[in-house]
Design a protein around this motif. Structure first.
Motif, PDB file in Angstrom:
ATOM      1  N   GLY A   8      25.174  64.849  11.578  1.00 37.28           N
ATOM      2  CA  GLY A   8      24.590  64.172  11.375  1.00 37.28           C
ATOM      3  C   GLY A   8      23.640  65.405  11.949  1.00 37.28           C
ATOM      4  N   GLU A  12      20.215  62.465  10.289  1.00 33.72           N
ATOM      5  CA  GLU A  12      20.929  60.866   9.158  1.00 33.72           C
ATOM      6  C   GLU A  12      22.364  61.052   9.266  1.00 33.72           C
ATOM      7  N   THR A  13      22.159  59.684   9.880  1.00 34.02           N
ATOM      8  CA  THR A  13      23.911  59.376   9.334  1.00 34.02           C
ATOM      9  C   THR A  13      24.128  58.862   7.955  1.00 34.02           C
ATOM     10  N   ARG A  20      22.948  57.513   2.664  1.00 31.70           N
ATOM     11  CA  ARG A  20      22.976  58.454   4.306  1.00 31.70           C
ATOM     12  C   ARG A  20      21.264  57.394   4.209  1.00 31.70           C
ATOM     13  N   LYS A  23      18.926  58.216  11.466  1.00 29.68           N
ATOM     14  CA  LYS A  23      19.244  57.645  12.773  1.00 29.68           C
ATOM     15  C   LYS A  23      19.051  56.422  13.587  1.00 29.68           C
TER      16      LYS A  23
END
Length: 186
Positions: A8, A12-13, A20, A23
């Motif tokens: 991350g 991004e997650t 993905r 966040k």
């Protein structure tokens, strides 16, 4: 297993079983706020136990609610939650909140004016949780305008906000301090 993955680090997650995303994606905002609500309820539970003035029934109910909020978070973190088995909340969970509201409200004097958040420490924490709950509800509604969601999490959060208001009043009532009335003259 290490707690950090470094995946991350670029903002991004990964969604559960999905792509993905950034966040600050609406889905992350929604389930992140549900997580914040869950943490606030953990603090409220600690205060209820510390004050120890006959609120074990509230603390027990909030334990169940925290599990339900985790279920909501899992559902919101999952595109197509029914396919992936994370659509765990059901109408019976909403009914539990409604029955609890009715039962707790029965022990309170009628509400005849607006009340301020405050009173006992546990009531104040329940009011904070109520505000976070309403924000989570707004974010889930907003997400629902962009992506397909089930109604159950939205309805649950709506009822939970009502329940938290009632529980804050009950905490103050049982302590003997009562509601903190709002005065337009202040």
């Amino acid at each position: 297993m290490k707690i950090y993955t470094r995946t991350g680090d670029q903002g991004e997650t990964a969604l559960f079983g999905g792509p993905r995303v950034a966040k600050d994606h609406a889905r992350i905002e929604a389930y992140g706020t549900v997580d914040e609500l869950n943490a606030d309820l953990g603090v409220a539970r600690v205060e209820l136990v510390a004050e120890a003035f006959g609120t074990s029934d509230i603390e027990t109910l909030l334990n169940s609610v925290q599990h339900h909020l985790f279920d909501i978070g899992a559902e919101l973190a999952t595109p197509a939650p029914e396919e992936k088995g994370t659509a765990l909340l059901a109408d019976r969970h909403i009914e539990l909140l409604e029955k609890s509201i009715d039962a707790f409200e029965a022990e309170l004097p009628p509400l005849t004016q607006f009340v301020l958040p405050g009173g006992t420490r546990s009531a104040a924490h329940l009011h904070v949780a109520r505000c976070v709950c309403r924000r989570a509800e707004r974010l889930v509604v907003s997400l629902g305008h962009r992506e397909e969601l089930r109604d159950v999490p939205i309805i649950y959060l709506n009822r939970l906000g009502d329940l938290l208001f009632v529980l804050a009043r009950v905490a103050n009532h049982r302590d003997g301090s009562g509601d903190v009335p709002w005065s337009k003259e202040a």
